[in-house]
Design a protein around this motif. Structure first.
Motif, PDB file in Angstrom:
ATOM      1  N   MET A 142      16.462  16.589 -17.756  1.00 28.76           N
ATOM      2  CA  MET A 142      15.709  17.340 -18.701  1.00 28.76           C
ATOM      3  C   MET A 142      14.753  18.066 -18.959  1.00 28.76           C
ATOM      4  O   MET A 142      14.076  18.772 -18.983  1.00 28.76           O
ATOM      5  N   ALA A 143      15.104  18.382 -17.061  1.00 31.88           N
ATOM      6  CA  ALA A 143      14.541  19.437 -16.694  1.00 31.88           C
ATOM      7  C   ALA A 143      14.446  20.617 -16.946  1.00 31.88           C
ATOM      8  O   ALA A 143      13.525  21.599 -16.984  1.00 31.88           O
ATOM      9  N   GLY A 144      15.674  21.168 -17.546  1.00 32.75           N
ATOM     10  CA  GLY A 144      15.114  22.596 -18.527  1.00 32.75           C
ATOM     11  C   GLY A 144      14.427  22.820 -19.923  1.00 32.75           C
ATOM     12  O   GLY A 144      14.868  23.747 -19.771  1.00 32.75           O
ATOM     13  N   VAL A 145      14.835  21.471 -19.806  1.00 32.33           N
ATOM     14  CA  VAL A 145      14.166  21.478 -21.568  1.00 32.33           C
ATOM     15  C   VAL A 145      12.576  21.389 -21.589  1.00 32.33           C
ATOM     16  O   VAL A 145      11.676  21.653 -21.920  1.00 32.33           O
ATOM     17  N   TRP A 146      12.066  19.899 -20.348  1.00 29.07           N
ATOM     18  CA  TRP A 146      10.538  19.346 -20.251  1.00 29.07           C
ATOM     19  C   TRP A 146       9.629  21.082 -19.358  1.00 29.07           C
ATOM     20  O   TRP A 146       9.660  20.751 -17.761  1.00 29.07           O
ATOM     21  N   LYS A 147       8.981  21.725 -20.061  1.00 26.34           N
ATOM     22  CA  LYS A 147       8.067  22.378 -19.297  1.00 26.34           C
ATOM     23  C   LYS A 147       6.715  22.010 -20.279  1.00 26.34           C
ATOM     24  O   LYS A 147       5.565  21.539 -20.489  1.00 26.34           O
ATOM     25  N   ALA A 148       5.819  22.361 -18.710  1.00 23.46           N
ATOM     26  CA  ALA A 148       4.784  22.038 -18.191  1.00 23.46           C
ATOM     27  C   ALA A 148       3.650  22.647 -18.647  1.00 23.46           C
ATOM     28  O   ALA A 148       4.235  24.101 -19.555  1.00 23.46           O
ATOM     29  N   ARG A 149       3.038  22.057 -19.853  1.00 23.27           N
ATOM     30  CA  ARG A 149       1.282  22.923 -20.577  1.00 23.27           C
ATOM     31  C   ARG A 149       0.439  22.027 -19.174  1.00 23.27           C
ATOM     32  O   ARG A 149      -0.222  21.233 -19.395  1.00 23.27           O
ATOM     33  N   VAL A 150      -0.695  23.436 -19.073  1.00 25.46           N
ATOM     34  CA  VAL A 150      -1.849  23.083 -18.966  1.00 25.46           C
ATOM     35  C   VAL A 150      -2.676  23.140 -18.766  1.00 25.46           C
ATOM     36  O   VAL A 150      -3.069  24.861 -19.539  1.00 25.46           O
ATOM     37  N   GLU A 151      -4.369  22.876 -19.146  1.00 26.03           N
ATOM     38  CA  GLU A 151      -4.688  22.886 -19.994  1.00 26.03           C
ATOM     39  C   GLU A 151      -6.442  23.329 -18.951  1.00 26.03           C
ATOM     40  O   GLU A 151      -6.353  21.761 -18.660  1.00 26.03           O
ATOM     41  N   TRP A 152      -7.109  23.474 -18.652  1.00 25.41           N
ATOM     42  CA  TRP A 152      -8.531  23.463 -18.423  1.00 25.41           C
ATOM     43  C   TRP A 152      -9.763  23.268 -19.425  1.00 25.41           C
ATOM     44  O   TRP A 152      -9.577  23.291 -20.096  1.00 25.41           O
ATOM     45  N   ILE A 153     -10.301  21.985 -19.543  1.00 27.06           N
ATOM     46  CA  ILE A 153     -10.798  21.310 -20.397  1.00 27.06           C
ATOM     47  C   ILE A 153     -12.073  22.075 -20.800  1.00 27.06           C
ATOM     48  O   ILE A 153     -12.771  21.381 -20.044  1.00 27.06           O
ATOM     49  N   ASP A 154     -12.831  22.121 -21.867  1.00 28.83           N
ATOM     50  CA  ASP A 154     -14.110  23.191 -22.285  1.00 28.83           C
ATOM     51  C   ASP A 154     -14.636  21.732 -22.580  1.00 28.83           C
ATOM     52  O   ASP A 154     -14.784  21.657 -23.362  1.00 28.83           O
ATOM     53  N   GLU A 155     -15.553  20.854 -21.913  1.00 30.10           N
ATOM     54  CA  GLU A 155     -15.993  19.718 -22.287  1.00 30.10           C
ATOM     55  C   GLU A 155     -17.470  19.977 -23.078  1.00 30.10           C
ATOM     56  O   GLU A 155     -17.414  19.012 -24.134  1.00 30.10           O
ATOM     57  N   ALA A 156     -17.785  21.188 -22.835  1.00 33.08           N
ATOM     58  CA  ALA A 156     -18.709  21.830 -23.782  1.00 33.08           C
ATOM     59  C   ALA A 156     -18.477  21.527 -25.917  1.00 33.08           C
ATOM     60  O   ALA A 156     -19.523  22.160 -26.942  1.00 33.08           O
ATOM     61  N   ALA A 157     -17.556  22.069 -26.048  1.00 31.87           N
ATOM     62  CA  ALA A 157     -16.298  22.410 -27.369  1.00 31.87           C
ATOM     63  C   ALA A 157     -15.740  21.085 -27.613  1.00 31.87           C
ATOM     64  O   ALA A 157     -15.448  21.082 -28.501  1.00 31.87           O
ATOM     65  N   LEU A 158     -16.067  20.117 -26.867  1.00 33.13           N
ATOM     66  CA  LEU A 158     -15.462  19.005 -27.193  1.00 33.13           C
ATOM     67  C   LEU A 158     -16.460  18.135 -28.449  1.00 33.13           C
ATOM     68  O   LEU A 158     -17.675  18.460 -28.483  1.00 33.13           O
ATOM     69  N   GLU A 159     -15.990  18.154 -29.586  1.00 34.13           N
ATOM     70  CA  GLU A 159     -16.743  16.934 -30.464  1.00 34.13           C
ATOM     71  C   GLU A 159     -17.202  15.656 -29.940  1.00 34.13           C
ATOM     72  O   GLU A 159     -16.312  14.894 -28.981  1.00 34.13           O
TER      73      GLU A 159
END
Length: 230
Positions: A142-159
């Protein structure tokens, strides 16, 4: 076209991330199928140029002309990391202090050139953490299908859950209010990162500069990445 800067890296580029202070430092990081994480600084809008990492005659000529004041500013490229396969994702942290990128071996985190203490200026673009690729049984298939997703978390915007708000209000005292005012000041120094890849998700705390831990307790570090949940 006067606002566009065209830069040729000779291989397909899959990810680009602008510095959080791009309007002042004209810096960005890019990567792709060549497997090079490239730092680009400078360059003029309305120009077309070849990356200085390619080593072609045109790149060499433009760099030489620029050094004697001719040919305009074409910018400078530096390979920060290479040799671990195609790069698929790059993200600059919310404060601009860190850059995370993902290649075929995993995700790496690096200290940027922004907001460094005067004593740490030599540590710009130093790697501070690594997370290996998923170890699932189906990875090779599955290596060709599984693409990484990365996000820095903005805690101030979390409900915040309304029930939590109610409970907090019910037990608020001058002492607890003072503590709440103090906590954000310290917690803001830690940046949180979430990585999703295949069937695995990591939540990572990236700690700021300070003293090392364990066997490196006496050393000064410019950052440290810690997996807090997987």
């Amino acid at each position: 076209m006067k606002d566009v800067q065209l830069r040729n890296f000779a291989r397909p580029v899959q990810a680009v991330a602008l510095s959080t202070d791009y309007k002042n430092d004209r810096t960005y990081v890019s990567g792709g199928l060549a497997g090079n994480l490239v730092l680009t600084v400078g360059g003029r809008s309305g120009t077309s140029s070849t990356s200085t990492t390619i080593g072609t005659a045109s790149a060499t000529a433009s760099g030489w002309l620029g050094s004697i004041g001719l040919g305009g500013s074409t910018g400078q490229d530096t390979v920060l990391h290479s040799g671990e396969g195609a790069i698929s994702a790059i993200k600059w942290s919310l404060t601009g202090k860190y850059v995370v990128w993902v290649n075929e071996h995993g995700a790496r985190i690096m200290r940027s050139h922004l907001h460094l203490e005067s004593t740490d200026t030599g540590s710009a673009w130093k790697r501070i953490g690594h997370v290996g690729r998923p170890q699932d049984d189906g990875w090779e298939e599955m290596a060709g299908v599984w693409k990484a997703r990365v996000e820095w978390i903005d805690e101030a915007a979390l409900e915040t859950d309304e029930d939590d708000k109610t409970r907090e209000a019910a037990v608020s005292t001058p002492a607890t209010i003072k503590l709440k005012q103090q906590v954000p000041k310290s917690s803001r120094r830690i940046e949180k990162l979430i990585i999703g890849w295949g069937g695995t998700v990591w939540i990572i705390n990236v700690h700021p500069e300070g003293s090392g831990v364990g066997t490196n307790a006496r050393e000064r570090i410019v950052g440290r990445a810690e997996i807090i949940k997987m």
